[in-house]
Design an enzyme around this catalytic site. Sequence first.
Site, PDB file in Angstrom:
ATOM      1  CB  CYS A 124      -1.704   7.319   2.218  1.00  0.00           C
ATOM      2  SG  CYS A 124      -2.853   6.440   3.251  1.00  0.00           S
TER       3      CYS A 124
ATOM      4  CD  GLU B  53      -2.882  -0.925  -0.026  1.00  0.00           C
ATOM      5  OE1 GLU B  53      -3.391   0.191  -0.222  1.00  0.00           O
ATOM      6  OE2 GLU B  53      -3.062  -1.883  -0.789  1.00  0.00           O
TER       7      GLU B  53
END
Length: 514
Positions: free
Chosen positions: A319, A285
């Site tokens: 993020c 990720e």
Amino acid sequence: MIPYKHEPFTDFSVEKNRTDYLEGLKTVEAYLGQDYPLIIGGERITTEDKIISFNPANKEELVGRVSKSNKELAEKAMQAADEAFKTWRKVKPEVRADVLLRAAAIVRRRKHEFSALLTKEAGKPWNEADADTAEAIDFMEYYARQMLRLKDGMPVESRPGEDNRYDYIPLGVGVVISPWNFAFAIMAGTAVAAMVAGNTVLLKPASTTPVVAYKFIEVLEEAGMPAGVVNFIPGPGSEVGDYLVDHPNTRFISFTGSKEVGLRIAERSSKVNEGQIWMKRLIAEMGGKNTMVVDKEADLELAAQSIVKSAFGFSGQKCSAGSRAVIVEDVYDTVLERVIELTKELTIGDPTDQSNYMGPVIDGNSYNKIMSYIEIGKEEGRLVAGGDGDDSKGFFVNPTVFADLDPQARIMQEEIFGPVVGLMKAKDFDHALEIANNTEYGLTGGVITNNRANLEKAREDFHVGNLYFNRGCTGAIVGYQSFGGFNMSGTDSKAGGPDYIVLHMQAKTTSEMY
Ligand code: NAD
């Protein structure tokens, strides 16, 4: 078992909740500056060499000194995890799930202590710290239940005289490498997902936030996790990370962090090393460059509020943060003006003070990187708010807005990971979507519009893993908005999603003739 429901966020306007958080802060303050060992096979190992964790709001304040692993200790941890796998993989899924459920209960009882620790170690304001702790609890509650759903495998067909089964079995030893920005939630979530599936884990947390990870391993131990199931081996990514990624006994890697490190791991993990008898699986990720799109038929106040919240919550160090806004030209000036006003109202300072909306950024490297992007922004666009910082005591960067950017500007293409947002005009909604898709990433995105046809267009064509309509683009909730991105944002392994645990397992078919 009661059905899964996400952990509610604490309402800090309630006096009792404020007092509880401050109690948590006192507990943490009493243990600041202590030394923490590695935990390998349940054994505490102290090294000379230490990782120094300090408070990013106050460089002078030591949060803890954590022993640092190296190649030899990483090897020892691999052996411990290999050994523990022999028994842990046979422990019933119900029992593995119970460890998570009990750990969630322990964390819930110590919720404000964990949040206060995140305030001190990661610089999180109260509500952001509270959300991080709540998410850690959610991951444990959710993944425990997901494992129970998988324990009997999947139905397959059988024929007369023949019985076929399809079962999920664990993979082996997993290396879990976590970032500092959700120092509790992502660290805990990625470790427990691997572990509840029957794997054993080598946990390498980020070097800026190792203390919260240590405290979490203690919770797992208290909850009944056997020795060697999750091993705590903080250390330099370049040394310990590379060693374990390359290791022939590593069966899978679960990484969350930057694109650069993620791609390095992808490349190294694809190489077969001596003695290796499998292809390593990689869950990665990575970063994002996320866009809020504003249509002309839209609630413009909602648009401005969503842009500001997505850009500056936890100082833009998510993020999922919305670091660009593409606004249809008819409403550009109105939205821009309101964004500037709202940004100027934000308070910044020591995050232990509840009145501060924003705290510091994580460390000096991050501060310097963000400040250099601000200089680039000054060349590329029009600075309309912020643009400065102060690193004398802690690492504070003022919320910064650039206007009138070009879609190809570096500020609009590269992940800054700080409180900087770039705004630009689009001719119309189609043009706005085209710009929104013009990066190499594909993590989150938001669309503010009252036009149903445009929402449907975005649903089909806005290529991001997490797409949000008429709200900001941060704040995914485990089990509700499963989280993960496309393209250079990673392998789209949806954390907090219904098929996440399966990624840590392999399916075995058994066929018996009667
Ligand atoms: P980072 O890539 O610098 O570090 C992440 C982890 O990798 C740390 O534990 C680090 O020590 C380790 N590491 C460094 N070099 C390594 C190597 N050679 N081998 C193995 N491990 C190594 O990222 P960060 O600064 O901690 O976190 C911020 C980044 O994470 C941002 O890019 C952000 O977008 C991303 N992020 C993504 C998600 C997501 O779900 N997609 C969530 C959170 C953060």
